[in-house]
Design a protein around this motif. Structure first.
Motif, PDB file in Angstrom:
ATOM      1  N   ARG A  56       0.828  -1.163  -0.086  1.00  0.00           N
ATOM      2  CA  ARG A  56       0.052  -0.106   0.011  1.00  0.00           C
ATOM      3  C   ARG A  56       0.893   1.321   0.137  1.00  0.00           C
ATOM      4  O   ARG A  56       0.572   2.367  -0.593  1.00  0.00           O
ATOM      5  N   ASP A  57       2.124   1.177   0.575  1.00  0.00           N
ATOM      6  CA  ASP A  57       2.623   2.506   0.703  1.00  0.00           C
ATOM      7  C   ASP A  57       3.790   2.453  -0.547  1.00  0.00           C
ATOM      8  O   ASP A  57       4.009   3.521  -1.135  1.00  0.00           O
ATOM      9  N   THR A  58       4.064   1.290  -0.975  1.00  0.00           N
ATOM     10  CA  THR A  58       4.831   1.306  -2.199  1.00  0.00           C
ATOM     11  C   THR A  58       4.155   1.826  -3.502  1.00  0.00           C
ATOM     12  O   THR A  58       4.599   2.521  -4.097  1.00  0.00           O
ATOM     13  N   VAL A  59       2.894   1.539  -3.553  1.00  0.00           N
ATOM     14  CA  VAL A  59       2.027   2.228  -4.628  1.00  0.00           C
ATOM     15  C   VAL A  59       1.863   3.517  -4.554  1.00  0.00           C
ATOM     16  O   VAL A  59       1.822   4.282  -5.422  1.00  0.00           O
ATOM     17  N   TYR A  60       1.565   4.296  -3.248  1.00  0.00           N
ATOM     18  CA  TYR A  60       1.391   5.322  -3.070  1.00  0.00           C
ATOM     19  C   TYR A  60       2.646   5.935  -3.279  1.00  0.00           C
ATOM     20  O   TYR A  60       2.748   7.394  -4.089  1.00  0.00           O
ATOM     21  N   PHE A  61       3.940   5.720  -3.135  1.00  0.00           N
ATOM     22  CA  PHE A  61       5.170   6.186  -3.405  1.00  0.00           C
ATOM     23  C   PHE A  61       5.276   6.219  -4.763  1.00  0.00           C
ATOM     24  O   PHE A  61       5.566   7.449  -5.386  1.00  0.00           O
ATOM     25  N   ALA A  62       5.156   5.426  -5.520  1.00  0.00           N
ATOM     26  CA  ALA A  62       4.917   5.247  -7.002  1.00  0.00           C
ATOM     27  C   ALA A  62       3.939   6.085  -7.693  1.00  0.00           C
ATOM     28  O   ALA A  62       4.582   6.715  -8.571  1.00  0.00           O
ATOM     29  N   GLN A  63       2.876   6.267  -7.318  1.00  0.00           N
ATOM     30  CA  GLN A  63       1.795   7.164  -7.761  1.00  0.00           C
ATOM     31  C   GLN A  63       2.191   8.591  -7.470  1.00  0.00           C
ATOM     32  O   GLN A  63       1.997   9.425  -8.090  1.00  0.00           O
ATOM     33  N   ASN A  64       3.222   9.037  -6.517  1.00  0.00           N
ATOM     34  CA  ASN A  64       3.751  10.239  -6.466  1.00  0.00           C
ATOM     35  C   ASN A  64       5.094  10.369  -7.038  1.00  0.00           C
ATOM     36  O   ASN A  64       5.979  11.118  -6.684  1.00  0.00           O
ATOM     37  N   SER A  65       5.395   9.437  -8.141  1.00  0.00           N
ATOM     38  CA  SER A  65       6.693   9.548  -9.138  1.00  0.00           C
ATOM     39  C   SER A  65       7.742   9.200  -8.222  1.00  0.00           C
ATOM     40  O   SER A  65       8.970   9.935  -8.324  1.00  0.00           O
ATOM     41  N   ILE A  66       7.800   8.694  -7.162  1.00  0.00           N
ATOM     42  CA  ILE A  66       9.191   8.123  -6.387  1.00  0.00           C
ATOM     43  C   ILE A  66       9.353   6.580  -6.801  1.00  0.00           C
ATOM     44  O   ILE A  66       8.638   5.899  -6.660  1.00  0.00           O
ATOM     45  N   ARG A  67      10.453   6.430  -7.349  1.00  0.00           N
ATOM     46  CA  ARG A  67      10.879   5.048  -7.726  1.00  0.00           C
ATOM     47  C   ARG A  67      11.273   4.166  -6.411  1.00  0.00           C
ATOM     48  O   ARG A  67      12.135   4.769  -5.708  1.00  0.00           O
ATOM     49  N   VAL A  68      10.744   3.210  -6.548  1.00  0.00           N
ATOM     50  CA  VAL A  68      10.840   2.317  -5.133  1.00  0.00           C
ATOM     51  C   VAL A  68      11.429   1.029  -5.451  1.00  0.00           C
ATOM     52  O   VAL A  68      11.203   0.012  -6.532  1.00  0.00           O
ATOM     53  N   GLN A  69      12.640   0.511  -4.863  1.00  0.00           N
ATOM     54  CA  GLN A  69      13.275  -0.810  -4.953  1.00  0.00           C
ATOM     55  C   GLN A  69      12.564  -1.490  -3.622  1.00  0.00           C
ATOM     56  O   GLN A  69      12.574  -1.103  -2.655  1.00  0.00           O
ATOM     57  N   ALA A  70      11.444  -2.470  -4.196  1.00  0.00           N
ATOM     58  CA  ALA A  70      10.625  -3.059  -2.933  1.00  0.00           C
ATOM     59  C   ALA A  70      11.431  -4.481  -2.578  1.00  0.00           C
ATOM     60  O   ALA A  70      11.683  -5.341  -3.343  1.00  0.00           O
ATOM     61  N   THR A  82       4.126  -6.782  -7.500  1.00  0.00           N
ATOM     62  CA  THR A  82       4.600  -6.838  -8.721  1.00  0.00           C
ATOM     63  C   THR A  82       3.321  -7.002  -9.587  1.00  0.00           C
ATOM     64  O   THR A  82       3.275  -6.171 -10.710  1.00  0.00           O
ATOM     65  N   ASN A  83       2.290  -7.666  -9.278  1.00  0.00           N
ATOM     66  CA  ASN A  83       1.076  -7.637  -9.992  1.00  0.00           C
ATOM     67  C   ASN A  83       0.364  -6.353  -9.933  1.00  0.00           C
ATOM     68  O   ASN A  83      -0.310  -5.886 -10.979  1.00  0.00           O
ATOM     69  N   LYS A  84       0.534  -5.688  -8.640  1.00  0.00           N
ATOM     70  CA  LYS A  84      -0.217  -4.323  -8.615  1.00  0.00           C
ATOM     71  C   LYS A  84       0.482  -3.416  -9.666  1.00  0.00           C
ATOM     72  O   LYS A  84      -0.287  -2.479  -9.940  1.00  0.00           O
ATOM     73  N   ALA A  85       1.662  -3.316  -9.435  1.00  0.00           N
ATOM     74  CA  ALA A  85       2.504  -2.505 -10.442  1.00  0.00           C
ATOM     75  C   ALA A  85       2.302  -2.609 -11.850  1.00  0.00           C
ATOM     76  O   ALA A  85       1.930  -1.700 -12.515  1.00  0.00           O
ATOM     77  N   GLU A  86       1.950  -3.819 -12.307  1.00  0.00           N
ATOM     78  CA  GLU A  86       1.470  -4.134 -13.731  1.00  0.00           C
ATOM     79  C   GLU A  86       0.243  -3.614 -13.681  1.00  0.00           C
ATOM     80  O   GLU A  86      -0.052  -3.161 -14.789  1.00  0.00           O
TER      81      GLU A  86
END
Length: 95
Positions: A56-70, A82-86
């Motif tokens: 949930r936080d990973t997606v939030y960061f990504a939606q705010n244009s922050i690249r995340v190494q999860a 991975t599925n959520k990102a796709e």
């Protein structure tokens, strides 16, 4: 580190993530919202997130244009994020 304890920890999260796929909810955590504000103020565009869980936080960061190494112990957690990102077209931001 004690490998047996690490394996037990991993199994605990595998079981929980498999049986309760949204156990922490869908909204980002308060710390993630505060961190995102800080990251934007400091122009931080790349982070490593340890223990991504259900993402949930990973997606939030990504939606705010922050690249995340999860990173997570749980293979189920990594598969889920991975599925959520796709699904959300965030593969450019989540690795």
């Amino acid at each position: 580190m004690d490998q047996k304890k690490l394996d037990q920890q991993s199994q605990h999260w595998e079981t929980n993530f498999s049986s309760k796929p949204e156990m922490f909810g869908l909204e980002p955590s308060i710390p993630a919202v505060k961190a995102t504000k800080f990251f934007k103020e400091k122009n931080i565009k790349n982070i490593i997130e340890l223990g991504v869980g259900l993402g949930r936080d990973t997606v939030y960061f990504a939606q705010n244009s922050i690249r995340v190494q999860a990173i997570d112990y749980s293979k189920t957690a990594i598969k889920n994020i991975t599925n959520k990102a796709e699904k959300l077209n965030l593969t450019e931001f989540i690795k």
